[in-house]
Design a protein around this motif. Structure first.
Motif, PDB file in Angstrom:
ATOM      1  N   GLY A  70       0.872  -1.158   0.000  1.00 46.80           N
ATOM      2  CA  GLY A  70       0.000   0.000   0.000  1.00 46.80           C
ATOM      3  C   GLY A  70       0.883   1.172   0.000  1.00 46.80           C
ATOM      4  O   GLY A  70       0.887   1.990  -0.863  1.00 46.80           O
ATOM      5  N   VAL A  71       1.760   1.232   0.961  1.00 48.84           N
ATOM      6  CA  VAL A  71       2.810   2.200   0.988  1.00 48.84           C
ATOM      7  C   VAL A  71       3.945   1.616   1.786  1.00 48.84           C
ATOM      8  O   VAL A  71       4.675   2.309   2.418  1.00 48.84           O
ATOM      9  N   LEU A  72       4.142   0.285   1.863  1.00 52.31           N
ATOM     10  CA  LEU A  72       5.039  -0.186   2.886  1.00 52.31           C
ATOM     11  C   LEU A  72       6.133  -1.089   2.429  1.00 52.31           C
ATOM     12  O   LEU A  72       6.394  -1.221   1.275  1.00 52.31           O
ATOM     13  N   SER A  73       6.734  -1.741   3.433  1.00 49.82           N
ATOM     14  CA  SER A  73       7.948  -2.401   3.077  1.00 49.82           C
ATOM     15  C   SER A  73       8.239  -3.637   3.887  1.00 49.82           C
ATOM     16  O   SER A  73       7.867  -3.739   5.017  1.00 49.82           O
ATOM     17  N   ALA A  74       8.956  -4.566   3.256  1.00 49.86           N
ATOM     18  CA  ALA A  74       9.436  -5.730   3.986  1.00 49.86           C
ATOM     19  C   ALA A  74      10.387  -6.485   3.107  1.00 49.86           C
ATOM     20  O   ALA A  74      10.314  -6.408   1.899  1.00 49.86           O
ATOM     21  N   LEU A  75      11.235  -7.254   3.704  1.00 48.51           N
ATOM     22  CA  LEU A  75      12.157  -8.037   2.888  1.00 48.51           C
ATOM     23  C   LEU A  75      11.431  -9.223   2.303  1.00 48.51           C
ATOM     24  O   LEU A  75      10.711  -9.928   2.990  1.00 48.51           O
ATOM     25  N   VAL A  76      11.620  -9.449   1.012  1.00 46.08           N
ATOM     26  CA  VAL A  76      11.043 -10.606   0.336  1.00 46.08           C
ATOM     27  C   VAL A  76      12.153 -11.263  -0.470  1.00 46.08           C
ATOM     28  O   VAL A  76      13.176 -10.651  -0.741  1.00 46.08           O
ATOM     29  N   PRO A  77      11.959 -12.502  -0.882  1.00 40.30           N
ATOM     30  CA  PRO A  77      13.019 -13.165  -1.643  1.00 40.30           C
ATOM     31  C   PRO A  77      13.311 -12.440  -2.945  1.00 40.30           C
ATOM     32  O   PRO A  77      12.436 -11.821  -3.544  1.00 40.30           O
ATOM     33  N   GLY A 112       1.385   3.647  -7.908  1.00 37.87           N
ATOM     34  CA  GLY A 112       1.831   3.072  -6.650  1.00 37.87           C
ATOM     35  C   GLY A 112       3.337   3.178  -6.465  1.00 37.87           C
ATOM     36  O   GLY A 112       4.089   3.439  -7.407  1.00 37.87           O
ATOM     37  N   LEU A 113       3.781   2.976  -5.232  1.00 34.70           N
ATOM     38  CA  LEU A 113       5.201   3.067  -4.919  1.00 34.70           C
ATOM     39  C   LEU A 113       5.987   2.078  -5.765  1.00 34.70           C
ATOM     40  O   LEU A 113       5.683   0.896  -5.821  1.00 34.70           O
ATOM     41  N   THR A 117      10.344  10.636  -9.868  1.00 34.96           N
ATOM     42  CA  THR A 117      11.686  10.183 -10.201  1.00 34.96           C
ATOM     43  C   THR A 117      12.419   9.612  -8.985  1.00 34.96           C
ATOM     44  O   THR A 117      12.362  10.193  -7.900  1.00 34.96           O
ATOM     45  N   HIS A 118      13.101   8.473  -9.193  1.00 33.81           N
ATOM     46  CA  HIS A 118      13.836   7.714  -8.178  1.00 33.81           C
ATOM     47  C   HIS A 118      12.930   6.989  -7.196  1.00 33.81           C
ATOM     48  O   HIS A 118      13.404   6.296  -6.308  1.00 33.81           O
ATOM     49  N   ASP A 119      11.635   7.131  -7.343  1.00 32.16           N
ATOM     50  CA  ASP A 119      10.639   6.309  -6.664  1.00 32.16           C
ATOM     51  C   ASP A 119      10.105   5.337  -7.713  1.00 32.16           C
ATOM     52  O   ASP A 119      10.166   4.123  -7.535  1.00 32.16           O
ATOM     53  N   SER A 120       9.628   5.875  -8.837  1.00 33.93           N
ATOM     54  CA  SER A 120       9.173   5.042  -9.949  1.00 33.93           C
ATOM     55  C   SER A 120      10.258   4.061 -10.368  1.00 33.93           C
ATOM     56  O   SER A 120      11.451   4.368 -10.321  1.00 33.93           O
ATOM     57  N   SER A 121       9.835   2.897 -10.803  1.00 35.66           N
ATOM     58  CA  SER A 121      10.749   1.848 -11.236  1.00 35.66           C
ATOM     59  C   SER A 121      11.841   2.390 -12.148  1.00 35.66           C
ATOM     60  O   SER A 121      13.022   2.084 -11.987  1.00 35.66           O
ATOM     61  N   GLU A 122      11.467   3.217 -13.097  1.00 35.11           N
ATOM     62  CA  GLU A 122      12.407   3.853 -14.002  1.00 35.11           C
ATOM     63  C   GLU A 122      11.730   5.069 -14.616  1.00 35.11           C
ATOM     64  O   GLU A 122      10.519   5.075 -14.825  1.00 35.11           O
ATOM     65  N   GLN A 127      -3.363   4.971  -7.233  1.00 36.28           N
ATOM     66  CA  GLN A 127      -3.481   3.610  -6.713  1.00 36.28           C
ATOM     67  C   GLN A 127      -2.361   3.382  -5.709  1.00 36.28           C
ATOM     68  O   GLN A 127      -1.233   3.830  -5.884  1.00 36.28           O
ATOM     69  N   SER A 128      -2.672   2.692  -4.605  1.00 35.74           N
ATOM     70  CA  SER A 128      -1.689   2.353  -3.588  1.00 35.74           C
ATOM     71  C   SER A 128      -1.073   3.638  -3.035  1.00 35.74           C
ATOM     72  O   SER A 128      -1.796   4.520  -2.581  1.00 35.74           O
ATOM     73  N   ALA A 129       0.261   3.767  -3.051  1.00 40.64           N
ATOM     74  CA  ALA A 129       0.882   4.991  -2.568  1.00 40.64           C
ATOM     75  C   ALA A 129       0.405   6.202  -3.358  1.00 40.64           C
ATOM     76  O   ALA A 129       0.404   7.335  -2.852  1.00 40.64           O
ATOM     77  N   GLY A 130      -0.006   5.979  -4.610  1.00 34.97           N
ATOM     78  CA  GLY A 130      -0.565   7.072  -5.404  1.00 34.97           C
ATOM     79  C   GLY A 130      -1.904   7.535  -4.868  1.00 34.97           C
ATOM     80  O   GLY A 130      -2.242   8.719  -4.946  1.00 34.97           O
TER      81      GLY A 130
END
Length: 455
Positions: free
Chosen positions: A26-33, A182-183, A210-215, A288-291
């Motif tokens: 949604g706007v968050l984070s965690a380590l994933v494989p 989204g983020l 910029t620098h948030d978006s994938s590219e 959407q999401s963070a957006g």
């Protein structure tokens, strides 16, 4: 993407890394494989789903659904530089750069010679360099949507919008909608919905953070990659600080874009007829999401925005701030203008509840909350139209597809999302009320109202 994990809910989910990933659903984070690790443990050629795409139930060719409004659609991209602030992520790079695309009602046939950019060919969904990165191990196609790195031909998808086409003849006072993804997602990642709005008489401005978006492909051709993967392994306070920085940057980008749209001189550089048709007295925002969080926070902070939509975006942070609250200021205080919350009903939907409940309690304008049955977080993006065909090609597994877009039929998800987004902006930016927002509709049984809309 949904990465099931205990802790801080969706602020602990959306993947933002290639080699050990920070998730931020949604706007968050965690380590994933890492994507490579996921691919190693996934079935070699995943079972394909029978869910139809939004355009062709039997096709293996990914395609965006066509817009259904009365207008053809034009598009143009502009690179902006905010000389009033340094880039918050990389201040050593100098002034903040923001890339936007405008989608708008266009003439049905191109007028030769009107603009050197004009042409009959539709614009690509993503430019070639961006598409290649999006589909790589460090791109959002992999870390946000489970697609195996380099397994999908993202560059082949095209939009239904003609590049720099003249605005529709006679266009006057067109309302404006800003769109924030989204983020980690690029500005292109809801083009299907954006084109629908443009085909129905809106100028839609999609914003790349910029620098948030994938590219983000900058004016000099450089591809600015997301910094979020570098947060893999970061501590809780570091993650919290990064998310707060991301939200501030997003809102600042939004306000800068509004400033730019307000410049008559800048608008004169737009395709023929468009600059004079923009009505900045009627501006809304969706995301959407963070957006969606960005849309709400920007509405809270800037009165130029008259109405907003949050599609499945959590509005709080991992750690408390100086107020001893994890809630954002918009979640604590609400807004006094119309706002629509559109949610999913998957396992992560509960993560919205605290911030959405507080927001609704303090909102002072018209508001409603909808839940789409069978939807997941990515249902409100182009994922619902494109991923089923990629799954049929074995680029992601059936289970990953369900985690991305749920069990709702894609064409129903597209139709419902479009209907309610258009109905909302028609009502509050055009003063055209089709009554769809008054309560449950037999046309869209998958959309449930959480309590009666408040006026």
């Amino acid at each position: 993407m949904r990465v099931e994990q205990r802790g801080d809910g969706r602020l602990r989910r959306r993947a933002v890394a290639a080699a050990g990933a920070l998730a931020l659903t949604g706007v968050l984070s965690a380590l994933v494989p890492a994507p490579e690790a996921r691919a190693a443990h996934a079935p070699a050629a995943s079972a394909v789903t029978d869910a139809p795409t939004a355009t062709d139930a039997g096709s293996t060719r990914p395609a965006l659904p066509a817009p259904t409004g009365p207008y053809a659609v034009g598009t143009v991209t502009r690179h902006l530089v905010d000389h009033a602030r340094k880039d918050p992520w990389k201040p050593e790079r100098g002034d903040r750069q923001v890339v936007i695309s405008l989608f708008y009602p266009a003439d049905r046939e191109p007028e030769r010679g009107t603009d050197r950019e004009s042409g009959a060919r539709s614009a690509p969904h993503m430019d070639a360099a961006s598409a290649a990165h999006f589909g790589s191990a460090r791109g959002a196609g992999s870390f946000n949507y489970h697609v195996r790195p380099d397994a999908a031909g993202w560059a082949a998808t095209r939009t239904h919008a003609r590049v720099a086409a003249p605005a529709a003849h006679g266009s006057r006072a067109l309302p404006v909608v800003l769109y924030s993804a989204g983020l980690g997602d690029p500005r292109t990642w809801n083009t299907g919905l954006v084109e629908e709005l443009a085909s129905r008489g809106y100028v839609v401005v999609t914003v790349d953070h910029t620098h948030d978006s994938s590219e983000v492909r900058l004016a000099d051709g450089e591809l600015a990659e997301s910094v979020l993967p570098s947060l893999a392994g970061a501590s809780g306070p570091e993650v919290d600080a990064a998310l707060r920085k991301a939200m501030k940057a997003r809102v600042d980008d939004t306000r800068f874009v509004l400033d730019t749209l307000g410049s008559a001189q800048w608008r004169r550089g737009l395709p023929h007829g468009l600059g004079d048709a923009v009505d900045l007295r009627r501006v809304g925002m969706a995301g959407q999401s963070a957006g969606g969080f960005t849309a709400a926070q920007a509405l809270h902070d800037d009165r130029r925005l008259k109405a907003g939509i949050n599609m499945d975006g959590q509005m709080d942070f991992p750690l408390p701030d100086s107020t001893s609250s994890r809630l954002s200021s918009v979640a604590r205080e609400g807004v006094d203008r119309p706002f629509l919350l559109m949610g999913s009903d998957g396992p992560g939907a509960a993560d919205n509840r605290a911030s959405w409940a507080s927001f609704r309690q303090h909102a002072r304008g018209w508001q409603a909350e909808l839940t789409m049955a069978g939807a997941e977080h990515g249902t409100y993006t182009d994922a619902v139209s494109l991923l089923p065909a990629f799954a049929r090609r074995g680029a992601l597994s059936e289970e990953d597809l369900r985690q991305d877009v749920g069990t709702i039929r894609p064409e129903r998800a597209v139709a419902a999302t479009r209907a309610y987004v258009v109905a909302f902006f028609d009502r509050f930016l055009k003063q055209q009320d089709g009554r769809l927002l008054d309560g449950p509709s037999p046309r869209f049984p998958e959309m449930g109202f959480q309590e009666k809309p408040s006026s």
